[in-house]
Write a protein that holds these residues in place. Structure first.
Motif, PDB file in Angstrom:
ATOM      1  N   LYS A  35      46.990  46.463  59.749  1.00  0.00           N
ATOM      2  CA  LYS A  35      47.559  47.295  58.687  1.00  0.00           C
ATOM      3  C   LYS A  35      46.409  47.831  57.849  1.00  0.00           C
ATOM      4  O   LYS A  35      45.278  47.355  57.956  1.00  0.00           O
ATOM      5  CB  LYS A  35      48.529  46.496  57.819  1.00  0.00           C
ATOM      6  N   TYR A  77      54.595  47.505  60.105  1.00  0.00           N
ATOM      7  CA  TYR A  77      53.539  47.680  61.102  1.00  0.00           C
ATOM      8  C   TYR A  77      53.836  46.978  62.434  1.00  0.00           C
ATOM      9  O   TYR A  77      53.153  47.226  63.417  1.00  0.00           O
ATOM     10  CB  TYR A  77      52.210  47.134  60.566  1.00  0.00           C
ATOM     11  N   SER A  96      50.730  48.943  65.933  1.00  0.00           N
ATOM     12  CA  SER A  96      50.409  48.740  64.518  1.00  0.00           C
ATOM     13  C   SER A  96      49.312  49.695  64.061  1.00  0.00           C
ATOM     14  O   SER A  96      49.359  50.238  62.952  1.00  0.00           O
ATOM     15  CB  SER A  96      49.964  47.296  64.279  1.00  0.00           C
TER      16      SER A  96
END
Length: 183
Positions: A35, A77, A96
Motif C-alpha cells: 500500500k 488493497y 495491491s
C-alpha cells in the motif's frame, strides 16, 4: 512532478520484483500488505518497500506457487481472489501494487500522453480478476521504465539505458536499496 512519481513507482516495482523473483534461491517473498503507506522514500528520494511483518515466504522452484493462508492486509488493497479463496500468490502483491499505481495516477496533470498510456495499460493489466492473466512484477518494471523513457522525451532505447546506468553507481547496491526488511 509526474517524472518523480514514475521514478518512485519504478523503484517500488523493482523492490517487489526482487522479492518475487529470488534469483537462484529456493524461496520467494510475498509482501501481503502493499500500500502507499508501505512505500517509503529516503532523503535522496530512493524508494523503500517497508513493513514486512505480514510477508510470507513461499517456494520459488515452481512455475506456479501459492500458499493457503488467513487473509490479511489493508482492505482496499487486498486482492479479491485472495479474499475469496484464501490462496496467496505473488500476483496478490501485483493487484495491491495496481491500487497504488491508481492512487499515483489520480490528480496528475503534467504528463506525456504516451507515458500516461503505458502507465494506464500496466495499471489495468495488474487489476485483472484472474491471477494468471496479471502481469508479473518484472513486466511491470519494464513497462514503468518505458513510461519513464517517454516522459523524459528519450526516443532511443540505448540512450535511456545509458541514462539509467549512469544514475547507478553500483548495480547490486541499487537493487537492494529498494527493499528494506522491517519487522
Amino acid at each position: 512532478m509526474w517524472m518523480q512519481r514514475l521514478k518512485i513507482c519504478l523503484g517500488a516495482a523493482m523492490g517487489l520484483s526482487h522479492l518475487h523473483d529470488p534469483h537462484g534461491t529456493q524461496q520467494r517473498v510475498i509482501h501481503r500488505d502493499i500500500k502507499s503507506a508501505n512505500i517509503l522514500l529516503d532523503g535522496n528520494w530512493n524508494t523503500k518497500v517497508s513493513d514486512m511483518g505480514l510477508s510470507k515466504i513461499g517456494p520459488a522452484n515452481q512455475s506456479q506457487s501459492f500458499l493457503a493462508t488467513n487473509v490479511v492486509g489493508t482492505p482496499i488493497y487486498v486482492d479479491p481472489m485472495y479474499v475469496e479463496t484464501g490462496i496467496l500468490t505473488k500476483e496478490s502483491d501485483v493487484y495491491s501494487f495496481e491500487v497504488v499505481l491508481f492512487e499515483v495516477l489520480c490528480g496528475t496533470q503534467d504528463m506525456n500522453m504516451r507515458s500516461q498510456e503505458i502507465f494506464s495499460e500496466i495499471m489495468y493489466q495488474c487489476l485483472l480478476r484472474s491471477c494468471s492473466k496479471r502481469s508479473k512484477m518484472s513486466q511491470v518494471v519494464e513497462k514503468l521504465e518505458l513510461a519513464l523513457q517517454f516522459q523524459q522525451g528519450i526516443s532511443n532505447p540505448e540512450e535511456f539505458k545509458e541514462l539509467v546506468k549512469s544514475s547507478m553507481a553500483n548495480e547490486k547496491e541499487y537493487k537492494w536499496q529498494h527493499v528494506v526488511l522491517l519487522k
